[in-house]
Motif scaffolding. Structure first.
Motif, PDB file in Angstrom:
ATOM      1  N   THR A 108       0.830  -1.202   0.000  1.00 39.25           N
ATOM      2  CA  THR A 108       0.000   0.000   0.000  1.00 39.25           C
ATOM      3  C   THR A 108       0.867   1.256   0.000  1.00 39.25           C
ATOM      4  N   GLY A 109       0.514   2.202  -0.826  1.00 33.04           N
ATOM      5  CA  GLY A 109       1.236   3.469  -0.891  1.00 33.04           C
ATOM      6  C   GLY A 109       2.480   3.410  -1.737  1.00 33.04           C
ATOM      7  N   GLU A 110       2.834   2.191  -2.139  1.00 31.56           N
ATOM      8  CA  GLU A 110       4.060   2.058  -2.920  1.00 31.56           C
ATOM      9  C   GLU A 110       3.830   2.518  -4.352  1.00 31.56           C
ATOM     10  N   LYS A 111       4.805   3.183  -4.895  1.00 32.51           N
ATOM     11  CA  LYS A 111       4.696   3.550  -6.292  1.00 32.51           C
ATOM     12  C   LYS A 111       5.336   2.439  -7.114  1.00 32.51           C
ATOM     13  N   GLY A 112       4.478   1.569  -7.652  1.00 29.42           N
ATOM     14  CA  GLY A 112       4.990   0.424  -8.405  1.00 29.42           C
ATOM     15  C   GLY A 112       3.868  -0.197  -9.194  1.00 29.42           C
ATOM     16  N   VAL A 113       4.224  -1.088 -10.107  1.00 31.77           N
ATOM     17  CA  VAL A 113       3.208  -1.741 -10.921  1.00 31.77           C
ATOM     18  C   VAL A 113       3.523  -3.231 -11.043  1.00 31.77           C
ATOM     19  N   VAL A 114       2.445  -4.021 -11.007  1.00 27.95           N
ATOM     20  CA  VAL A 114       2.588  -5.456 -11.239  1.00 27.95           C
ATOM     21  C   VAL A 114       1.999  -5.747 -12.611  1.00 27.95           C
ATOM     22  N   ILE A 115       2.790  -6.398 -13.444  1.00 32.87           N
ATOM     23  CA  ILE A 115       2.313  -6.666 -14.808  1.00 32.87           C
ATOM     24  C   ILE A 115       2.359  -8.158 -15.092  1.00 32.87           C
ATOM     25  N   GLY A 116       1.614  -8.577 -16.108  1.00 34.97           N
ATOM     26  CA  GLY A 116       1.613  -9.974 -16.508  1.00 34.97           C
ATOM     27  C   GLY A 116       2.844 -10.321 -17.319  1.00 34.97           C
ATOM     28  N   LYS A 117       3.158 -11.603 -17.380  1.00 41.19           N
ATOM     29  CA  LYS A 117       4.309 -12.087 -18.150  1.00 41.19           C
ATOM     30  C   LYS A 117       4.216 -11.666 -19.605  1.00 41.19           C
ATOM     31  N   GLU A 118       3.012 -11.760 -20.134  1.00 37.19           N
ATOM     32  CA  GLU A 118       2.811 -11.445 -21.553  1.00 37.19           C
ATOM     33  C   GLU A 118       3.165  -9.983 -21.839  1.00 37.19           C
ATOM     34  N   LEU A 119       2.697  -9.115 -20.952  1.00 36.73           N
ATOM     35  CA  LEU A 119       2.987  -7.695 -21.151  1.00 36.73           C
ATOM     36  C   LEU A 119       4.476  -7.439 -20.964  1.00 36.73           C
ATOM     37  N   SER A 120       5.035  -8.146 -19.971  1.00 38.02           N
ATOM     38  CA  SER A 120       6.459  -8.005 -19.701  1.00 38.02           C
ATOM     39  C   SER A 120       7.270  -8.299 -20.959  1.00 38.02           C
ATOM     40  N   SER A 121       6.903  -9.338 -21.706  1.00 32.74           N
ATOM     41  CA  SER A 121       7.697  -9.619 -22.894  1.00 32.74           C
ATOM     42  C   SER A 121       7.330  -8.682 -24.051  1.00 32.74           C
ATOM     43  N   LEU A 122       6.076  -8.292 -24.130  1.00 29.39           N
ATOM     44  CA  LEU A 122       5.697  -7.339 -25.182  1.00 29.39           C
ATOM     45  C   LEU A 122       6.468  -6.026 -25.065  1.00 29.39           C
TER      46      LEU A 122
END
Ligand SMILES: Nc1ncnc2c1ncn2[C@@H]1O[C@H](COP(=O)(O)OP(=O)(O)OP(=O)(O)O)[C@@H](O)[C@H]1O
Ligand SMILES: [Mg+2]
Lengths: 238, 411
Positions: free
Chosen positions: B138-152
């Motif tokens: 909470t409050g962290e400036k960050g993003v979690v992304i999917g593997k697919e997006l990570s490679s795209l």
């Protein structure tokens, strides 16, 4: 003897038609059966005995002529009504005993009562009574294949009379029995005839049975050639 | 009835075979339903946990351009109502925002879920599906992304993504956000399009502090899609409570795919099973046909004695009924037994490849089956119905016999 006719035929004709041949089995039979009569139909093989019984019993329809049962014209009845009439008014005994193999002696006897919608208690009581009269009550819970031919045929007779039909039709009921058993069976039928005033008509080949009957109708070639009343003879025996 | 039993007993071997032929389709159908229900449940769970929840409260009105949901400015007021509604097991606030994610020259249109990490963590499996890095705090400036997006986007943990949110009501907001985690999605579309950030960051991108687009909730006591009525009750309750300007959507409205399962996938499977039922019916037909032919003489006698044709038909149909009832009963019980046995052992272990796949997706490598009493009853009755229909043919034949001819029949 009463002269009240139970069954009456008028110029009864039956011709079997197959693809190529026409077999005339009955060629104009006029017959009147009175209440309480014990009649045999004799005649050589192919003379039309079975055919006559089938027509009288509403199992088949004549080519021409009429049959009346207690004044009801059989040819006027639909198939279902004829079936109902068989159930209510006619008892059958066939040559091959033709009991229902999966039903016990008692159940076979009570079967027609069940078809008629008689309550369970009453049909058991009536079936037991008639089995007792025919001396086979001890087999009540046996299946047909466990008893002898003569005994099976007695069950068939019991089944035919249990519902007190207007007439019992028996087509060579003794054909598969030895002569002693045959005579016993006829005597039983005769007994039912006199005790219950049941009307019997049976077809037979067997000359030895003929001195037991009150009337003998002889068929030849689809015609009645002789019709003898033997009241005296029967009375003498009794 | 007794007569029918005895007939069946007299030709035991054939009856047994027929019972078997009737039993198999019911058994297979029950298993099939068990598996379908299991699949439906996992589809349901994936959908509600990753995306929709059991239900959502959104602002009423047409979606503004660009697919964004209208903003709720004071979600606390709505939350207070939700928290007073019985039957709600869990709820959280979410801000869904269409956005563009770029890494250097590569960009991709995505959907941001602005979430309250410790709340959504109780339900969303993404926290457990992190393949690299960590989940959000909470409050962290960050993003979690999917593997697919990570490679795209060729973005790894630690790389900065440029997120440009555009809400038609407020305009554009942009931020440089480091990737803190990469998750494995249960389906690639989800992995390519769905990213999660802290709610505060999403509000910044939407340029509306304190706002949200949805309140996502779970109803209590829901084990699978078959418990939907519980959800419906809560939805109804909420609809009564909420001020105007808000709407409540259930999971079916939020994820039309789930409805497809009910309206297309399951019916197709069940229809396919009809083939087995028809085969079972044909065996019944064959058996009773043989039985009628064998008993021609006996049926002739019964007809000669004056039994009505209806009565003779009923004799044959009763046998079919008994055969089918016994077969279908045993089939349904065996099916239910197997499903129960599999479940009592913790579900069916998936074989090799599937099991690895399931594990990668962070799911149990186990197929859970489930079958309801009404499904059992309906499966069994369906077979009995088919059997009776099939028996109609031999029954008609028996009733059409001519007594004299039938009695001449030599058996
Ligand atoms: N279903 C049928 N089709 C064709 N012809 C038949 C049929 N039934 C009987 N017949 C013929 O009709 C005639 C009379 O037969 P029926 O069976 O009535 O004689 P029966 O006196 O009973 O003979 P039996 O003493 O041999 O039993 C015979 O020529 C027979 O071949
Ligand atoms: Mg004859």
């Amino acid at each position: 003897m009463s002269t009240n006719p139970v069954m009456r035929t008028e110029k009864l004709v039956k011709t079997y038609k197959t693809a190529s041949v026409e077999t005339p089995a009955l060629r104009g039979v006029d017959l009147e059966l009175c209440r309480g009569e014990f009649t045999a139909v004799a005649g050589p093989s192919g003379s039309g005995k079975s055919t006559l019984l089938h027509l009288l019993g509403g199992l088949d329809r004549p080519t021409a002529g009429e049959i009346y049962l207690d004044g009801v014209l059989l040819s006027s009845l639909s198939r279902d009504a004829l079936s109902r009439l068989r159930l209510d008014r006619i008892g059958f005994v066939f040559q091959a005993y033709n009991l229902i193999p999966v039903l016990t002696v008692l159940e076979n006897t009570a079967f027609v009562l069940e078809l008629r919608g008689v309550a369970l208690r009453e049909r058991i009581a009536r079936a037991r009574k008639i089995l007792g009269e025919l001396g086979i009550e001890k087999y009540a819970n046996q299946f047909p294949n466990r008893i002898s031919g003569g005994e099976q045929q007695r069950v068939a007779v019991a089944r035919a009379v249990v519902a007190e039909p207007a007439i019992v039709l028996a087509d060579e009921p003794t054909a598969n029995l030895d002569s002693k058993t045959s005579l016993e069976l006829i005597d039983l039928m005769r007994h039912l005839n006199s005790e219950h005033a049941a009307t019997f008509l049976f077809a037979t080949h067997d000359a030895r049975l003929l001195d037991r009957v009150s009337r003998l109708v002889t068929l030849e070639d689809g015609r009645i050639v002789r019709d003898e009343h033997r009241v005296k003879l029967a009375a003498a025996r009794a | 009835m007794k007569q029918a039993w005895r007939h069946l007993w007299r030709s035991r071997r054939r009856s047994l075979l027929t019972v078997f032929a009737v039993l198999i389709p019911v058994f297979i159908l029950v298993l099939e339903l068990g598996i379908l229900n299991g699949e439906n449940k996992s589809l349901f769970e994936n959908t509600v946990k990753f995306e929709t929840g059991h239900l959502q409260i959104q602002r009423a009105g047409d979606r503004p351009e660009g697919g964004a949901l209208p903003l709720i400015d004071d979600p606390e007021r709505i939350l207070a109502i939700v928290d007073h509604t019985p039957g709600i097991a869990w709820r959280t606030v979410r801000l869904d925002l269409p956005a563009l994610a770029s890494n250097g020259s590569r960009s991709q249109g995505i959907l941001i879920q602005g979430v309250v990490p410790e709340e959504i963590g109780q339900v969303s499996p993404i926290g457990k599906l992190i393949a690299e890095g960590t989940y959000l705090r909470t409050g962290e400036k960050g993003v979690v992304i999917g593997k697919e997006l990570s490679s795209l986007l060729a973005a790894k943990v630690g790389d900065d993504l440029v997120l440009i949110g555009a809400h038609p009501d407020t305009g554009m907001g942009a931020a440089d956000v480091p990737v803190v985690g990469v998750y494995t999605a249960p389906d690639p579309t989800l992995g390519r399009t769905m990213i999660q950030v802290d709610l505060g960051l999403a509000q910044t991108l939407a340029r509306r502090p304190g706002a949200a687009t949805s309140i996502v909730a779970f109803a209590s006591g829901v084990a699978g899609p078959w418990d939907a009525p519980k959800i419906d009750r809560v939805v109804k309750e909420l609809r009564a409570q909420l001020p105007s300007g808000y709407k409540v959507l259930d999971f079916r409205e939020l994820a039309p795919d789930l409805k497809t399962f009910e309206t297309v996938v399951r019916p197709i499977h069940v229809l396919f099973m009809a083939i087995f039922f028809i085969l079972g019916g044909l065996v019944v037909l064959n058996t009773l046909f043989l039985s009628v032919i064998e008993r021609t003489r006996e049926l002739g006698v019964v007809l000669a004695l004056g039994a009505s044709r209806r009565r003779v038909m009923r004799m044959v149909l009763t046998e079919a009924f008994l055969l089918a009832l016994v077969g279908a009963g045993i089939g349904a019980l065996l099916g239910a037994g197997l499903v129960g046995l599999a479940e009592s052992g913790g579900g069916l272990k998936l074989p090799g490849v599937y099991s690895d796949f399931a594990r990668v997706m962070g799911m149990e490598p186990v197929l859970h089956m489930r079958v309801t009493l009404s499904e059992l009853v309906v499966s069994g009755l369906a077979m009995v119905g088919v059997a009776l229909l099939a028996a109609w043919v031999p029954a008609r034949r028996a009733a059409a016999l001519e007594p004299v001819e039938a009695m001449r029949h030599v058996d």
